[in-house]
Scaffold this motif. Structure first.
Motif, PDB file in Angstrom:
ATOM      1  N   PHE A 623     -26.295  54.300 -10.258  1.00  0.00           N
ATOM      2  CA  PHE A 623     -27.078  54.194  -9.047  1.00  0.00           C
ATOM      3  C   PHE A 623     -26.389  54.804  -7.816  1.00  0.00           C
ATOM      4  CE2 PHE A 623     -30.167  52.385 -11.370  1.00  0.00           C
ATOM      5  CZ  PHE A 623     -30.061  51.059 -11.721  1.00  0.00           C
ATOM      6  N   PRO A 624     -25.087  54.570  -7.605  1.00  0.00           N
ATOM      7  CA  PRO A 624     -24.466  55.138  -6.396  1.00  0.00           C
ATOM      8  C   PRO A 624     -24.373  56.664  -6.421  1.00  0.00           C
ATOM      9  CG  PRO A 624     -23.173  53.295  -7.261  1.00  0.00           C
ATOM     10  CD  PRO A 624     -24.159  53.672  -8.322  1.00  0.00           C
ATOM     11  N   THR A 625     -24.422  57.296  -7.617  1.00  0.00           N
ATOM     12  CA  THR A 625     -24.190  58.735  -7.698  1.00  0.00           C
ATOM     13  C   THR A 625     -25.351  59.498  -8.322  1.00  0.00           C
ATOM     14  OG1 THR A 625     -23.061  58.419  -9.829  1.00  0.00           O
ATOM     15  CG2 THR A 625     -21.698  58.433  -7.853  1.00  0.00           C
ATOM     16  N   ALA A 626     -26.446  58.817  -8.669  1.00  0.00           N
ATOM     17  CA  ALA A 626     -27.561  59.481  -9.337  1.00  0.00           C
ATOM     18  C   ALA A 626     -28.188  60.552  -8.449  1.00  0.00           C
ATOM     19  CB  ALA A 626     -28.619  58.464  -9.757  1.00  0.00           C
ATOM     20  N   SER A 627     -28.207  60.311  -7.151  1.00  0.00           N
ATOM     21  CA  SER A 627     -28.790  61.265  -6.215  1.00  0.00           C
ATOM     22  C   SER A 627     -28.284  60.935  -4.822  1.00  0.00           C
ATOM     23  CB  SER A 627     -30.324  61.186  -6.271  1.00  0.00           C
ATOM     24  OG  SER A 627     -30.914  62.007  -5.286  1.00  0.00           O
ATOM     25  N   HIS A 628     -28.611  61.827  -3.892  1.00  0.00           N
ATOM     26  CA  HIS A 628     -28.249  61.562  -2.499  1.00  0.00           C
ATOM     27  C   HIS A 628     -29.133  60.468  -1.906  1.00  0.00           C
ATOM     28  CE1 HIS A 628     -31.511  64.523  -2.528  1.00  0.00           C
ATOM     29  NE2 HIS A 628     -31.881  64.020  -1.364  1.00  0.00           N
ATOM     30  N   GLN A 629     -30.238  60.131  -2.605  1.00  0.00           N
ATOM     31  CA  GLN A 629     -31.126  59.047  -2.170  1.00  0.00           C
ATOM     32  C   GLN A 629     -31.685  58.355  -3.401  1.00  0.00           C
ATOM     33  OE1 GLN A 629     -34.775  60.163  -0.147  1.00  0.00           O
ATOM     34  NE2 GLN A 629     -34.787  58.280   1.053  1.00  0.00           N
ATOM     35  N   VAL A 630     -31.396  57.054  -3.537  1.00  0.00           N
ATOM     36  CA  VAL A 630     -31.857  56.277  -4.684  1.00  0.00           C
ATOM     37  C   VAL A 630     -32.600  55.050  -4.154  1.00  0.00           C
ATOM     38  CG1 VAL A 630     -31.209  54.994  -6.745  1.00  0.00           C
ATOM     39  CG2 VAL A 630     -29.925  57.039  -6.100  1.00  0.00           C
ATOM     40  N   ILE A 631     -33.880  54.949  -4.500  1.00  0.00           N
ATOM     41  CA  ILE A 631     -34.705  53.816  -4.062  1.00  0.00           C
ATOM     42  C   ILE A 631     -34.915  52.909  -5.266  1.00  0.00           C
ATOM     43  CG2 ILE A 631     -36.919  53.107  -3.088  1.00  0.00           C
ATOM     44  CD1 ILE A 631     -37.085  55.884  -1.771  1.00  0.00           C
ATOM     45  N   LEU A 632     -34.378  51.686  -5.193  1.00  0.00           N
ATOM     46  CA  LEU A 632     -34.460  50.727  -6.292  1.00  0.00           C
ATOM     47  C   LEU A 632     -35.489  49.651  -5.961  1.00  0.00           C
ATOM     48  CD1 LEU A 632     -30.678  50.192  -7.158  1.00  0.00           C
ATOM     49  CD2 LEU A 632     -32.291  51.773  -8.193  1.00  0.00           C
ATOM     50  N   LEU A 633     -36.451  49.453  -6.854  1.00  0.00           N
ATOM     51  CA  LEU A 633     -37.464  48.401  -6.730  1.00  0.00           C
ATOM     52  C   LEU A 633     -37.160  47.361  -7.797  1.00  0.00           C
ATOM     53  CD1 LEU A 633     -40.411  50.913  -6.424  1.00  0.00           C
ATOM     54  CD2 LEU A 633     -39.500  49.567  -4.546  1.00  0.00           C
ATOM     55  N   SER A 634     -36.651  46.201  -7.380  1.00  0.00           N
ATOM     56  CA  SER A 634     -36.090  45.262  -8.355  1.00  0.00           C
ATOM     57  C   SER A 634     -36.543  43.839  -8.086  1.00  0.00           C
ATOM     58  CB  SER A 634     -34.558  45.331  -8.298  1.00  0.00           C
ATOM     59  OG  SER A 634     -33.989  44.337  -9.117  1.00  0.00           O
ATOM     60  N   THR A 635     -36.561  43.035  -9.185  1.00  0.00           N
ATOM     61  CA  THR A 635     -36.756  41.598  -9.057  1.00  0.00           C
ATOM     62  C   THR A 635     -35.399  40.919  -8.874  1.00  0.00           C
ATOM     63  OG1 THR A 635     -36.589  41.204 -11.432  1.00  0.00           O
ATOM     64  CG2 THR A 635     -38.777  41.721 -10.558  1.00  0.00           C
TER      65      THR A 635
END
Length: 676
Positions: A623-635
């Protein structure tokens, strides 16, 4: 021809970077009124790329990702809630139920993208009302501060150059998509097409198709009437096959959506069954714990009681005999004491009588004293003679026996009574608890949920069977099309060679060979790079660098084959469910890295089916390095307190939001901060 190929190569490497800045939802889905989410990451100063959005199931997480797709692609958007609805009906269904009939429904997405060495900010606005007609929304594209009519009219072509629809699911995806990819041995055709598009391999296919059409037209003009008729027949067959293929592709797309919905419903039914079953299991578990605790306590009491029986308690069986022994010992000890002191006493009596002669005592009193002493000595002697000595015990033995009978034995008897009473009470309690454990029954709610679970499971099986059937039909059609194309390609080569009618036609075989070679080299180069990236990503995520030595991707169907460091094939059966999901994520990650496009990644339900170890790897490494912007939608069950703390320690979260869902009003409010 070389110019065409060079243009294609340049297109493949054209640089793109994109950042979502702001999303506004107004009366869309469960979001009533105007809701604003700032999506800008903080990568420039703090390196924080993650936008964390929390929400419970059914609270509007999927609506967020659907709204981004809708803003970008409009009618073409593959939204999860659209199903088989027309675009007009989908827009109407998306209007918030609490909105007034005169209010506007709006989806607004602001993003930046880097092109021609400069940043351009664009704002996409799509809005409509309940009287929407002809399946059209109102689209406005704003560049900077002013609307751009040219961009608005040509938006579909423009967004295809930045984030093509064909590859959007590789950047905007959910955990269920990753699960499906992990479970499939052969990627489905839509994913293969997306991967080919992402790698730029579709360009060679397009060029080959265009060349075939050009050759067909030239041949048609040179062939005899019979040959032209044969060519027309082949082209007609190809046309019908292509038309049928489009129908099958649409049916496959619908079937895959149905499978996705069925899988989601199956997962929800499974979760509900697990929760209800968990309540019963928890009750049984607590009763079992109580049974185990009582059994352990009973065992302890029995051990203590057994220990008591190894001490003085058995002596209670012969207590009357011991009392008799004590009396005998008392008499023998007294006799021994008298015997030992008898001579001393007589000597003292003699000295006393001698002393009395020195005193003025008359003879009568002297005789009385002497008689008294003689009587006492005789009495002691008689007492010694009357005792039958047969134990020959000593005083210390008498004291030891007296201590046992007076103190130790009574104390042990009292303790034994207490243990026996306590043991009786514990055994009665154990019988009651065991009876309660046996009487715990499965509730009617559980039976209903179990039936619903079986129905949803059967629905998934049916959908999978339909998808498999359509995939096989599609494969058969592709083989027929390739066969027809092959016939078309070889048809009337002799006539063309004899006529020598056109330099272009003479050059076509060489051009086709060159194009085929280009396609093969491009595919090998791209796939070789992708294989290296996927291998690197998988080993990095897996945290087991020696487990996989190399990942090879099949050039025909993009199947992933794993090999160890010795070159031995590793079957996917050896991978756990979590490792398969990590492999799927590594494939998506590797595709993004090879594509050269720097695009945001939006992930819905990112950790739903991973154990703690694999969750930790994704949180730390992906998650920290997958892209320059990572939007996580989580429970809160996926990214809970422990996972949130880990991300905070890594300092990778730029912003946190919570989708606060009011089930009574069926409305969702966006708040700052994650689950607290």
């Amino acid at each position: 021809m070389n110019v065409i190929i060079m243009v294609g190569i340049a297109h493949l490497h054209y640089y793109r970077r994109m950042i979502f800045k702001e999303l506004i939802l107004e009366n869309f889905g469960p979001y009533q009124g105007k809701n604003i989410i700032n999506l800008t990451p903080d990568t420039e100063q703090n390196g924080a790329s993650i936008i964390l959005i929390g929400g419970m199931n059914g609270g509007g997480k999927t609506t967020i990702i659907d709204s981004i797709k809708l803003a970008l692609y409009g009618r073409r958007a593959e939204c999860s809630t659209r199903k088989n609805l027309s675009y007009n009906d989908f827009l109407l269904e998306s209007i918030n139920r609490g909105a007034n009939i005169t209010e506007v429904t709006r989806v607004e997405l602001t993003f930046e993208h880097f092109i021609n060495e400069q940043w351009i900010e664009l704002k996409i606005i799509r809005h409509w009302q309940s009287n929407v007609k002809d399946g059209k929304d109102n689209l406005i594209i704003i560049e900077g501060e002013f609307p751009d009519l040219n961009l608005t009219e040509n938006w579909d072509e423009y967004i295809e150059d930045i984030l093509p629809l064909g590859i959007s699911n590789l950047f905007l995806f959910d955990g269920e998509q990753v699960k499906e990819l992990a479970e499939q041995d052969i990627p489905n055709p839509s994913l293969v097409d997306a991967m080919r598009a992402l790698l730029g391999l579709e360009l060679a296919d397009k060029l080959a198709s265009d060349l075939q059409i050009l050759v067909s037209r030239k041949r048609k003009s040179l062939e005899s009437t019979k040959e032209q008729k044969d060519l027309v027949n082949i082209e007609e067959e190809l046309k019908f096959l292509e038309k049928d293929k489009k129908v099958i592709l649409q049916e496959l797309k619908t079937a895959e959506k149905d499978l996705k919905i069925a899988s989601k419903n199956y997962r929800l039914a499974s979760d509900n069954l697990r929760i209800e079953g968990g309540k019963i299991a928890e009750k049984k578990y607590k009763l079992k714990q109580e049974v185990d605790s009582l059994s352990q306590e009973i065992e302890i009491i029995r051990n203590q009681l057994a220990n008591v029986f190894t001490q003085y308690l058995p002596l209670g069986l012969i207590k009357p005999h011991l009392n008799s022994v004590r009396v005998q010992l008392q008499q023998e000890v007294r006799a021994s004491k008298i015997q030992n002191s008898y001579d001393i006493l007589r000597s003292k009596d003699q000295k006393l009588l001698e002393f009395l002669t020195t005193l003025s005592i008359d003879d009568i009193n002297y005789q009385k004293i002497n008689g008294f002493l003689e009587s006492e000595n005789d009495s002691l002697g008689q007492e010694i003679n009357n005792i039958d000595v047969y134990l020959n015990g000593q005083e210390k033995e008498l004291n030891y026996l007296d201590n046992i009978l007076s103190y130790s034995l009574p104390r042990e008897e009292e303790k034994a009574k207490e243990y026996v009473e306590k043991l009786r009470m514990l055994e009665e309690e154990l019988i009651n608890v065991e009876a309660m454990a046996i009487s715990v029954e499965v509730s009617k709610d559980y039976q209903r949920l179990e039936q619903e679970y079986k129905q949803k499971e059967q629905r998934v099986v049916e959908c999978k069977a339909e998808v498999t059937r359509l995939q096989k039909t599609l494969e058969s059609m592709d083989r027929d099309i390739q066969s027809k194309l092959k016939k078309l390609g070889k048809y009337s080569d002799r006539t063309i060679e004899d006529l020598q009618a056109d330099h272009l036609l003479n050059a076509m075989p060489k051009v086709e060979q060159t194009l085929m070679l280009f396609k093969e080299k491009l595919t090998l180069r791209k796939l070789n790079k992708l294989e290296n990236e996927v291998t690197s990503c998988f080993r990095y995520l897996l945290h087991k660098s020696n487990f996989v030595g190399k990942i090879i991707i099949n050039t025909d169907n993009f199947v992933l084959n794993l090999y160890d460091n010795l070159g031995n094939l590793i079957t996917k059966n050896r991978l756990s469910a979590g490792e398969k999901q990590l492999l799927a994520i590594a494939l998506l990650w590797g595709l993004a890295r090879v594509s050269g496009r720097q695009l945001p990644i939006v992930i819905d339900t990112p950790l739903g089916r991973l154990d703690s170890s694999h969750r930790h790897n994704l949180l730390e490494r992906y998650f920290p390095t997958a892209s320059h912007q990572v939007i996580l939608l989580s429970t809160d069950t996926e990214i809970g307190e422990a996972e949130l703390e880990q991300l905070h320690q890594q300092n990778v979260i730029a912003k946190e939001y919570l989708l606060d869902y009011n089930s009574a009003k069926n409305q969702t409010t966006i708040k700052s901060g994650y689950f607290c």
